[in-house]
Design an enzyme around this catalytic site. Structure first.
Site, PDB file in Angstrom:
ATOM      1  N   ASN A  28      44.701  34.379  37.972  1.00 61.43           N
ATOM      2  CA  ASN A  28      44.583  33.954  39.382  1.00 61.43           C
ATOM      3  C   ASN A  28      43.381  34.571  40.110  1.00 61.43           C
ATOM      4  O   ASN A  28      42.742  33.922  40.920  1.00 61.43           O
ATOM      5  CB  ASN A  28      45.900  34.165  40.148  1.00 61.43           C
ATOM      6  CG  ASN A  28      46.314  35.612  40.232  1.00 61.43           C
ATOM      7  OD1 ASN A  28      45.861  36.449  39.456  1.00 61.43           O
ATOM      8  ND2 ASN A  28      47.173  35.912  41.174  1.00 61.43           N
ATOM      9  N   GLU A  74      50.211  46.249  37.514  1.00 59.43           N
ATOM     10  CA  GLU A  74      50.248  45.498  38.779  1.00 59.43           C
ATOM     11  C   GLU A  74      50.965  44.197  38.481  1.00 59.43           C
ATOM     12  O   GLU A  74      50.414  43.327  37.793  1.00 59.43           O
ATOM     13  CB  GLU A  74      48.824  45.224  39.281  1.00 59.43           C
ATOM     14  CG  GLU A  74      48.031  46.469  39.650  1.00 59.43           C
ATOM     15  CD  GLU A  74      48.494  47.111  40.947  1.00 59.43           C
ATOM     16  OE1 GLU A  74      49.419  46.585  41.590  1.00 59.43           O
ATOM     17  OE2 GLU A  74      47.941  48.154  41.307  1.00 59.43           O
ATOM     18  N   CYS A 133      49.292  37.250  43.958  1.00 55.54           N
ATOM     19  CA  CYS A 133      50.446  38.136  43.758  1.00 55.54           C
ATOM     20  C   CYS A 133      51.068  38.478  45.102  1.00 55.54           C
ATOM     21  O   CYS A 133      52.268  38.699  45.198  1.00 55.54           O
ATOM     22  CB  CYS A 133      50.025  39.391  43.015  1.00 55.54           C
ATOM     23  SG  CYS A 133      48.654  40.222  43.781  1.00 55.54           S
ATOM     24  N   GLU A 137      45.901  50.583  42.385  1.00 52.47           N
ATOM     25  CA  GLU A 137      44.485  50.302  42.182  1.00 52.47           C
ATOM     26  C   GLU A 137      43.800  50.431  43.544  1.00 52.47           C
ATOM     27  O   GLU A 137      44.445  50.450  44.583  1.00 52.47           O
ATOM     28  CB  GLU A 137      44.300  48.896  41.599  1.00 52.47           C
ATOM     29  CG  GLU A 137      44.852  48.821  40.193  1.00 52.47           C
ATOM     30  CD  GLU A 137      44.584  47.513  39.476  1.00 52.47           C
ATOM     31  OE1 GLU A 137      44.493  46.463  40.138  1.00 52.47           O
ATOM     32  OE2 GLU A 137      44.469  47.551  38.235  1.00 52.47           O
TER      33      GLU A 137
END
Ligand code: NAD
Length: 475
Positions: A139, A236, A270, A445
């Site tokens: 994505n 993640e 996400c 992150e």
């Protein structure tokens, strides 16, 4: 590394047409061995390079990305379907991430600690882990690669990258740009399927750290494999993010950011808003206004500048979204708009969809949908909506629209999510940590926290004078 004549190939398709645009090699265990062994060789010098020199090289990568922004963005749009302006924004963020970590990595190298004795010195120093696997989803292939690759390199680790087989083309080009500024072996890219080449990379004895962005299911598989060698992991994973509209917001103020948060990249972020909560008193008004706003959005290929929303990644994704929507409607939800396949012939399009009164225990309200679907629900008071926002196994991000500071404070204190957006949903900041609570992941992150994922801390205790201690005597 690859001999294209001998390799089995994987087609890469344009989701807007379904047509193959290119193909890439189906990587093998031998390719993993080759990439990791070149990375191990590169590690010996890369880890010892003065941080100022590493910073200069990483700034070089950032400027390389900027000078190839146009061609990279077009490739990204062709293979992912997202509007070209979103691909350009993704590359801006990727370049900024390299510049940021170049500077943080240059200066943030450890700290002095107050010693227990005046003749002693205590300090910490950061050291890299070694070869780092950077495994990315389809994505945001370049943004999420930069979030791993830039801090990993800044901390002194070489990287081996595995992009999704659905979107490998922009990553290959991106790595080509980066390697032009870096020593050989510091960056390698593999192509192929996760359960084949990804698994071999995760299990490799010389890969001590895996940084993965993907689904919860993939995270669970990778975590189980990594456990065999107690590898360091950054995960993640998915989300089911709530967006709450506070009572002080008008419908006109709230509808555009809700639509943006739910439909950016056709809801395939996400942090896409996947649950919308509005005050019960204005529920019908909100529902109708949101439906009216999204139903006039233009669907089309990402390369068309008039497109508001592009396709989903492929027809499997359309089938999955359609089945979840159909199931919710059978379960009693009201389909307010959308709920159908639409758009250009051959493309993987699904209309922006608003559903009301969805059963909170349904799959649509509990599992990640990853499509252009906005379930809207009423709430009675702020206690009620905070409980509903937290009623999820995920905890990636949560959004609130309000001008009421007291409600904003309650929301960021009481909602369990790694990122809280107040009045500005889905806006990343490369200097701030990003990651999930609960099943949404492990570690962070971006920000300094994102650099910490890629380095281990060593404490050095040094008695400079070297006097004999009483405790050493025997009786
Ligand atoms: P995915 O889990 O199918 O694949 C992600 C990557 O993992 C791909 O490169 C794939 O090749 C690789 N992979 C698959 N199986 C593997 C294995 N056994 N060993 C090693 N690697 C393996 O995810 P996707 O469909 O590409 O991406 C969508 C998912 O990613 C969604 O769940 C979304 O929420 C999540 N995502 C999370 C974030 C975040 O920052 N939290 C950001 C973007 C996407």
């Amino acid at each position: 590394m690859y001999d294209p004549r001998e390799r089995e190939r994987i087609d890469v398709r344009d989701p807007a047409t379904g047509n193959a645009i290119d193909d890439v090699p189906r990587g093998t265990v031998e390719d993993v061995e080759d990439a990791v062994s070149r990375a191990v060789d590169a590690f010996a010098t890369w880890r010892r390079l003065p941080t100022g020199e590493r910073a200069g090289l990483l700034h070089g990568v950032a400027s390389g990305i900027r000078s190839h922004q146009d061609s990279l963005a077009r490739l990204l749009t062709l293979e992912s379907g997202k509007p070209l302006r979103d691909s350009v924004a993704e590359l801006d963020l990727a370049a900024e991430t390299f510049d940021f970590y170049a500077e943080v990595g240059r200066t943030d190298v450890g700290r002095m600690i107050a010693p227990g004795d005046p003749d002693q010195i205590d300090f910490t120093r950061y050291e890299p882990y070694g070869v780092t696997a950077c495994i990315t989803p389809w994505n945001f292939p370049l943004q999420l690669l930069a979030w791993k690759m830039a801090p990993a390199l800044a901390a002194g680790n070489p990287v081996v990258v595995l992009p999704s087989p659905l979107t490998p083309l922009a990553t290959l080009k991106f790595a080509e740009v980066a390697t032009g500024h870096l020593p050989p072996g510091v960056v390698s890219v593999l192509t192929g399927f996760g359960p084949e080449v990804g698994e071999a990379l995760v299990l490799h004895r010389d890969v001590p750290h895996i940084a993965l962005t993907g689904s919860v299911q993939t995270g669970q598989v990778v975590m189980a494999q990594a456990a065999k060698r107690l590898k360091k992991l950054t995960l993640e994973l998915g989300g089911k993010d709530p967006l709450v509209v506070a009572p002080d917001m008008s419908v006109d103020e709230a509808v555009p950011p809700i639509a943006f948060a739910g439909l950016l990249h056709a809801g395939q972020c996400c942090t896409s808003t996947e649950r919308v909560y509005v005050p019960r008193a204005s529920f019908e008004e909100f529902t109708e206004a949101l439906a009216a706003f999204v139903s006039v959005m233009r669907l089309g290929p990402g390369m068309d500048s008039t497109t508001d929303m592009g396709p989903l990644i492929n027809n499997d994704a359309v089938d999955r979204v359609a089945s979840q929507v159909d199931e919710a409607v059978i379960g009693g939800a009201r389909l307010v708009t959308g709920g159908r396949r639409e758009g250009v012939e051959g493309g993987s399009f699904y209309a922006p969809t608003v559903l009301a009164h969805v059963d909170p225990s349904s799959r649509l309200m509990r599992e990640e949908i990853f499509g252009p679907v906005l379930p809207i629900s009423p709430y009675d008071d702020f206690d009620h909506v905070i409980a509903m926002a937290n009623d999820s196994e995920f905890g990636l991000a949560a959004s609130l629209l309000t001008r009421d500071a007291a409600l904003a404070k309650r929301f960021y204190e009481e909602v369990d999510a790694g990122t809280i957006y107040i009045n500005d949903p889905l806006t990343p900041n490369y200097a701030a940590p990003f990651g999930g609570m609960k099943s949404s992941g492990l570690g962070r992150e971006l920000g300094v926290e994102g650099l910490d994922q890629f380095r281990q801390v060593k404490h050095v205790h040094w008695d400079v004078v070297g006097r004999a201690k009483d405790a050493w005597r025997t009786s």
